[in-house]
Design a protein around this motif. Structure first.
Motif, PDB file in Angstrom:
ATOM      1  N   LEU B  36       0.885  -1.136  -0.249  1.00 37.86           N
ATOM      2  CA  LEU B  36      -0.018  -0.044  -0.046  1.00 37.86           C
ATOM      3  C   LEU B  36       0.899   1.381  -0.028  1.00 37.86           C
ATOM      4  O   LEU B  36       0.575   2.103  -0.845  1.00 37.86           O
ATOM      5  N   GLU B  37       1.891   1.266   0.847  1.00 40.47           N
ATOM      6  CA  GLU B  37       2.736   2.310   1.007  1.00 40.47           C
ATOM      7  C   GLU B  37       3.403   2.306  -0.321  1.00 40.47           C
ATOM      8  O   GLU B  37       3.635   3.659  -0.798  1.00 40.47           O
ATOM      9  N   VAL B  40       1.134   4.131  -2.800  1.00 42.91           N
ATOM     10  CA  VAL B  40       1.025   5.583  -2.539  1.00 42.91           C
ATOM     11  C   VAL B  40       2.170   6.510  -2.842  1.00 42.91           C
ATOM     12  O   VAL B  40       1.915   7.301  -3.647  1.00 42.91           O
ATOM     13  N   LYS B  41       3.298   6.083  -2.744  1.00 40.15           N
ATOM     14  CA  LYS B  41       4.551   6.494  -2.993  1.00 40.15           C
ATOM     15  C   LYS B  41       4.946   6.820  -4.590  1.00 40.15           C
ATOM     16  O   LYS B  41       5.024   7.747  -5.073  1.00 40.15           O
ATOM     17  N   LEU B  44       1.967   9.064  -6.383  1.00 40.19           N
ATOM     18  CA  LEU B  44       2.231  10.429  -6.074  1.00 40.19           C
ATOM     19  C   LEU B  44       3.560  10.893  -6.502  1.00 40.19           C
ATOM     20  O   LEU B  44       3.468  12.203  -6.616  1.00 40.19           O
ATOM     21  N   GLU B 170      13.384   7.195  -0.145  1.00 41.33           N
ATOM     22  CA  GLU B 170      13.083   8.241   0.629  1.00 41.33           C
ATOM     23  C   GLU B 170      14.587   8.197   1.404  1.00 41.33           C
ATOM     24  O   GLU B 170      15.142   7.262   1.793  1.00 41.33           O
TER      25      GLU B 170
END
Lengths: 166, 286
Positions: B36-37, B40-41, B44, B170
């Motif tokens: 899920l993360e 999202v990353k 986006l 990140e």
């Protein structure tokens, strides 16, 4: 429709915070727009709604950040709940009162975040936490309130964000 | 208190406990992001890239407009012409700055070719909050980026990769309070650990320095290489002041990073470090 719009507002606020707001940071601090939306919403619609939106907005922030998922969800939920406590007691139309609520809500939300950081084992000194983050963010959010609250209030009472009558 | 109120409090407590558990489970130490993360990353990333590009353009435009306001008063007749020329000049200036920056990066890359293998990455996002210092760059697992790779710029150390999705990574900046870098004071080789204070301060501090260590303002702090994440000898910052710890055994130094981490545009990800073979003279060898 209303839910989609709120989701969109939080999403846009989040993307702005992660990109554009670094260009308008003052003393290294940028405003917490997601928290501001949560506080406005809680102040206008009450504790329960404020807490719900706070949890949702916080969770979205946490997913974008990718680590320590729940820190923002819990702190923004508390801020939304606190702002909602003023719904029936304070005069919602007054921008000055809304500014005070924003300041107080931001201080509470950021302080809970700070406490959760300590619980998680992330050390930030009280001095740096308060004077370099909590206080400047609260002031920045307070400064933005007169610019944004009026529109949000009108939309929440007469516009697209108005709650359907039960 | 009514039965429904008890139920609400119970549900709230369960929610808070589950969230606290999630906070614990999603710390920096975990190996991978959840699907899920990652989704999202990755989804986006293009939005962030476009938004930050737009913001930079707007920022440059507003700066140039602010400069023009002054000129306009003196040259009312030539206002329009001056505005256009100034705008062009600003653009040229921007290209010059960009050119200088990229040239500097290229030179650094050539200079360090026998030390590191470097990958260039553009900054496309930042931590949305004020407590943590992280940036998102447009290189990910598909480009060969991995967790714990060091990130540098010609000016000095930036941080390390803490999470990777397919197209983004990140980076934990050295100013983040979760960051710790094994370091030494260059002049005295005194060891310590450089840790972040709170991202908004833009400062770091060097802890675990011996109380009687000869540490003075103005001395340079570099990475020591201990721990294996950061290559040794990368410049971190300059000591501003020192103070003794209340415990009595150590002293702490306030360090100003050489790199202004708030205005980063491009960075280098260190994908490999080449260790030179060192042949130490052994006692008794002929």
């Amino acid at each position: 429709m209303r839910a989609c719009l709120l989701f969109l507002i939080l999403g846009v606020a989040l993307v702005l915070q992660a990109t554009v707001f670094d260009f308008v940071s003052i003393l290294g601090v940028k405003p917490d727009l997601v928290l501001l939306v949560v506080i406005f919403y809680g102040f206008i619609h009450g504790q329960r709604e404020g807490a719900y939106l706070g949890f949702l907005g916080g969770l979205m922030t946490d997913f974008l950040t990718g680590h320590y998922i729940g820190l923002n969800a819990l702190s923004k939920m508390a801020a939304g709940y606190l702002a909602g406590m003023g719904q029936t007691k304070l005069y919602k139309e007054n921008i000055f009162i809304a500014t005070i609520v924003s300041l107080a809500g931001t201080v509470v939300g950021q302080t809970i975040y700070y406490l959760l950081l300590l619980v998680t084992g992330i050390k930030v000194s009280l001095y740096n936490g308060f004077f370099h983050v909590i206080l400047p963010v609260a002031l920045y959010n307070g400064l933005l309130t007169p610019l944004l609250y009026g529109r949000f209030y009108r939309s929440s009472t007469r516009g697209l964000l108005k709650m359907p009558e039960v | 208190m009514s039965r429904s109120n008890y139920k609400k409090i119970f549900l709230l407590t369960v929610l808070v406990l589950i969230t606290l558990l999630a906070v614990r489970m999603t710390s920096l130490k975990r190996e991978e992001l959840t699907p899920l993360e990652t989704a999202v990353k990755d989804s986006l990333a293009p939005v962030q890239e476009v938004t930050i590009g737009f913001a930079r353009g707007l920022h440059d435009m507003l700066s140039s407009a602010a400069n023009l306001g002054h000129l306009a008063e003196e040259n009312k007749k030539l206002k329009q012409e001056v505005r256009e020329l100034k705008s062009r000049l600003d653009r040229v200036e921007e290209y010059k700055v960009q050119n200088r920056r990229l040239k500097e990066m290229l030179q650094y890359r050539e200079f360090t070719v026998d030390k590191y293998k470097l990958m260039t990455a553009a900054v496309i996002g930042r931590d949305p909050g004020n407590w943590f210092g992280t940036i998102t760059v447009n290189r990910g697992a598909n480009d060969g980026v991995d967790k714990d790779m060091a990130v540098i710029v010609p000016g000095g150390l930036v941080g390390r990769v803490v999470a990777v999705s397919k197209h983004t990574a990140e980076v934990l900046l050295i100013t983040d309070p979760r960051s710790g870098v094994a370091a030494v004071v260059q002049q005295s080789q005194e060891p310590g650990v450089v840790e972040g204070v709170a991202n908004s301060t833009g400062m770091v501090r060097m802890i675990h320095l011996r109380r009687d260590a000869p540490v003075k303002p103005g001395q340079v702090v570099v990475s020591s290489g201990v721990g294996g994440i950061y290559p040794s000898g990368v410049r971190i910052g300059k000591i501003i002041s020192t103070e003794n710890d209340p415990g009595g055994l150590f002293q702490t130094a306030a360090v100003e990073p050489f790199v202004d981490l708030r205005v980063l545009r491009e960075v280098f990800i260190v994908t490999a470090v080449y260790t030179p073979e060192v042949n130490l003279p052994l006692e008794g060898n002929e």
